[in-house]
Design a protein around this motif. Structure first.
Motif, PDB file in Angstrom:
ATOM      1  N   LEU A   6       0.726  -1.103  -0.488  1.00 59.80           N
ATOM      2  CA  LEU A   6      -0.009  -0.240   0.779  1.00 59.80           C
ATOM      3  C   LEU A   6       0.934   1.372  -0.156  1.00 59.80           C
ATOM      4  O   LEU A   6       0.754   2.606  -1.164  1.00 59.80           O
ATOM      5  CB  LEU A   6      -0.930   0.111   1.316  1.00 59.80           C
ATOM      6  N   GLN A   7       2.016   1.389   0.758  1.00 60.21           N
ATOM      7  CA  GLN A   7       2.471   2.775   0.217  1.00 60.21           C
ATOM      8  C   GLN A   7       3.462   2.157  -0.324  1.00 60.21           C
ATOM      9  O   GLN A   7       3.275   4.179  -1.671  1.00 60.21           O
ATOM     10  CB  GLN A   7       4.221   2.430   1.621  1.00 60.21           C
ATOM     11  N   LEU A   8       4.278   1.456  -1.372  1.00 55.41           N
ATOM     12  CA  LEU A   8       4.476   1.790  -2.373  1.00 55.41           C
ATOM     13  C   LEU A   8       3.190   1.989  -3.398  1.00 55.41           C
ATOM     14  O   LEU A   8       3.819   2.821  -4.625  1.00 55.41           O
ATOM     15  CB  LEU A   8       4.903   0.728  -3.262  1.00 55.41           C
ATOM     16  N   ILE A   9       2.665   1.311  -3.712  1.00 54.79           N
ATOM     17  CA  ILE A   9       1.078   2.363  -4.984  1.00 54.79           C
ATOM     18  C   ILE A   9       1.321   3.471  -3.860  1.00 54.79           C
ATOM     19  O   ILE A   9       0.528   4.469  -4.990  1.00 54.79           O
ATOM     20  CB  ILE A   9      -0.231   1.320  -4.571  1.00 54.79           C
ATOM     21  N   ALA A  10       0.729   3.751  -2.658  1.00 56.07           N
ATOM     22  CA  ALA A  10       0.594   5.730  -2.521  1.00 56.07           C
ATOM     23  C   ALA A  10       2.135   6.267  -3.208  1.00 56.07           C
ATOM     24  O   ALA A  10       1.556   7.323  -3.160  1.00 56.07           O
ATOM     25  CB  ALA A  10       0.317   5.665  -1.103  1.00 56.07           C
ATOM     26  N   PHE A  11       2.932   6.175  -3.384  1.00 58.51           N
ATOM     27  CA  PHE A  11       4.336   6.546  -3.863  1.00 58.51           C
ATOM     28  C   PHE A  11       4.228   6.309  -5.223  1.00 58.51           C
ATOM     29  O   PHE A  11       4.383   7.991  -5.350  1.00 58.51           O
ATOM     30  CB  PHE A  11       5.308   5.653  -3.297  1.00 58.51           C
ATOM     31  N   LEU A  12       3.307   5.379  -5.983  1.00 60.36           N
ATOM     32  CA  LEU A  12       3.770   5.552  -7.329  1.00 60.36           C
ATOM     33  C   LEU A  12       2.093   6.324  -7.718  1.00 60.36           C
ATOM     34  O   LEU A  12       3.024   6.908  -8.970  1.00 60.36           O
ATOM     35  CB  LEU A  12       3.391   4.804  -7.940  1.00 60.36           C
ATOM     36  N   LEU A  14       1.310   9.334  -5.966  1.00 63.60           N
ATOM     37  CA  LEU A  14       2.051  10.591  -5.647  1.00 63.60           C
ATOM     38  C   LEU A  14       3.354  10.922  -7.391  1.00 63.60           C
ATOM     39  O   LEU A  14       3.463  12.288  -7.523  1.00 63.60           O
ATOM     40  CB  LEU A  14       2.654  10.667  -4.807  1.00 63.60           C
ATOM     41  N   ALA A  15       3.880   9.842  -6.853  1.00 66.61           N
ATOM     42  CA  ALA A  15       4.938  10.469  -8.290  1.00 66.61           C
ATOM     43  C   ALA A  15       4.000  10.576  -9.920  1.00 66.61           C
ATOM     44  O   ALA A  15       4.677  11.452 -10.385  1.00 66.61           O
ATOM     45  CB  ALA A  15       5.304   9.295  -8.646  1.00 66.61           C
ATOM     46  N   GLY A  16       2.879   9.540 -10.020  1.00 67.16           N
ATOM     47  CA  GLY A  16       2.349   9.886 -10.803  1.00 67.16           C
ATOM     48  C   GLY A  16       1.327  11.882 -11.280  1.00 67.16           C
ATOM     49  O   GLY A  16       1.742  12.329 -12.124  1.00 67.16           O
ATOM     50  N   PHE A  17       0.638  11.816  -9.936  1.00 71.55           N
ATOM     51  CA  PHE A  17       0.093  13.052  -9.905  1.00 71.55           C
ATOM     52  C   PHE A  17       1.197  14.367  -9.982  1.00 71.55           C
ATOM     53  O   PHE A  17       1.491  14.902 -10.467  1.00 71.55           O
ATOM     54  CB  PHE A  17      -0.416  13.524  -8.713  1.00 71.55           C
ATOM     55  N   VAL A  18       2.479  14.202  -9.663  1.00 72.02           N
ATOM     56  CA  VAL A  18       3.949  15.357  -9.019  1.00 72.02           C
ATOM     57  C   VAL A  18       4.339  15.441 -11.180  1.00 72.02           C
ATOM     58  O   VAL A  18       4.647  16.139 -11.336  1.00 72.02           O
ATOM     59  CB  VAL A  18       5.123  14.975  -8.763  1.00 72.02           C
ATOM     60  N   GLY A  19       4.690  13.925 -11.936  1.00 68.04           N
ATOM     61  CA  GLY A  19       4.989  13.619 -12.725  1.00 68.04           C
ATOM     62  C   GLY A  19       3.910  14.846 -14.056  1.00 68.04           C
ATOM     63  O   GLY A  19       4.352  15.407 -14.842  1.00 68.04           O
ATOM     64  N   VAL A  20       2.198  14.181 -13.862  1.00 63.19           N
ATOM     65  CA  VAL A  20       1.613  14.898 -14.734  1.00 63.19           C
ATOM     66  C   VAL A  20       1.638  16.221 -14.479  1.00 63.19           C
ATOM     67  O   VAL A  20       1.901  17.205 -15.122  1.00 63.19           O
ATOM     68  CB  VAL A  20       0.177  14.133 -14.627  1.00 63.19           C
ATOM     69  N   LEU A  21       1.072  16.670 -13.384  1.00 61.89           N
ATOM     70  CA  LEU A  21       1.677  18.338 -12.992  1.00 61.89           C
ATOM     71  C   LEU A  21       3.285  19.034 -13.654  1.00 61.89           C
ATOM     72  O   LEU A  21       3.282  19.961 -14.552  1.00 61.89           O
ATOM     73  CB  LEU A  21       1.610  18.359 -11.390  1.00 61.89           C
ATOM     74  N   PHE A  22       4.283  18.556 -13.648  1.00 66.09           N
ATOM     75  CA  PHE A  22       5.254  18.708 -14.475  1.00 66.09           C
ATOM     76  C   PHE A  22       5.150  18.870 -15.628  1.00 66.09           C
ATOM     77  O   PHE A  22       5.648  19.597 -16.576  1.00 66.09           O
ATOM     78  CB  PHE A  22       6.873  18.144 -13.517  1.00 66.09           C
ATOM     79  N   TRP A  23       4.287  17.612 -15.932  1.00 61.71           N
ATOM     80  CA  TRP A  23       4.326  17.233 -17.980  1.00 61.71           C
ATOM     81  C   TRP A  23       4.015  18.566 -17.969  1.00 61.71           C
ATOM     82  O   TRP A  23       3.463  19.718 -19.361  1.00 61.71           O
ATOM     83  CB  TRP A  23       3.417  16.294 -17.939  1.00 61.71           C
ATOM     84  N   ARG A  24       2.475  19.353 -17.317  1.00 65.83           N
ATOM     85  CA  ARG A  24       1.607  20.335 -17.855  1.00 65.83           C
ATOM     86  C   ARG A  24       2.375  21.811 -17.003  1.00 65.83           C
ATOM     87  O   ARG A  24       1.826  22.736 -18.644  1.00 65.83           O
ATOM     88  CB  ARG A  24       0.498  20.170 -16.935  1.00 65.83           C
ATOM     89  N   VAL A  25       2.568  22.217 -16.637  1.00 65.36           N
ATOM     90  CA  VAL A  25       3.794  23.238 -16.275  1.00 65.36           C
ATOM     91  C   VAL A  25       4.579  22.848 -16.471  1.00 65.36           C
ATOM     92  O   VAL A  25       5.320  22.710 -14.974  1.00 65.36           O
ATOM     93  CB  VAL A  25       3.226  23.681 -14.522  1.00 65.36           C
ATOM     94  N   PRO A  26       5.807  22.827 -17.024  1.00 68.14           N
ATOM     95  CA  PRO A  26       7.088  22.760 -17.702  1.00 68.14           C
ATOM     96  C   PRO A  26       8.385  23.572 -16.955  1.00 68.14           C
ATOM     97  O   PRO A  26       8.777  24.522 -17.559  1.00 68.14           O
ATOM     98  CB  PRO A  26       7.574  21.965 -18.959  1.00 68.14           C
ATOM     99  N   ARG A  27       8.161  24.394 -15.623  1.00 67.26           N
ATOM    100  CA  ARG A  27       9.079  25.217 -15.462  1.00 67.26           C
ATOM    101  C   ARG A  27      10.185  24.415 -14.391  1.00 67.26           C
ATOM    102  O   ARG A  27      10.332  23.545 -13.633  1.00 67.26           O
ATOM    103  CB  ARG A  27       8.598  26.184 -14.443  1.00 67.26           C
TER     104      ARG A  27
END
Length: 53
Positions: A6-12, A14-27
């Motif tokens: 469950l910790q690994l799924i939560a980390f993934l 979080l990483a997916g959310f951060v990755g998509v956010l960075f992809w949409r706002v590349p600064r």
């Protein structure tokens, strides 16, 4: 074992959310912030599991 999964799924998620956010706002400054966030979450993930053993 289930807690670690469950910790690994939560980390993934979080990483997916951060990755998509960075992809949409590349600064660069947001990239550093996202990297620090993922590093802190990853450190906590591994530290918590080592301490329990």
């Amino acid at each position: 074992m289930r807690d670690r999964l469950l910790q690994l799924i939560a980390f993934l998620i979080l990483a997916g959310f951060v990755g998509v956010l960075f992809w949409r706002v590349p600064r660069v400054d947001l990239g550093f912030l996202f990297f620090i966030t993922l590093a802190a979450a990853g450190y906590d993930f591994f530290l918590y599991n080592r301490r329990r053993r």
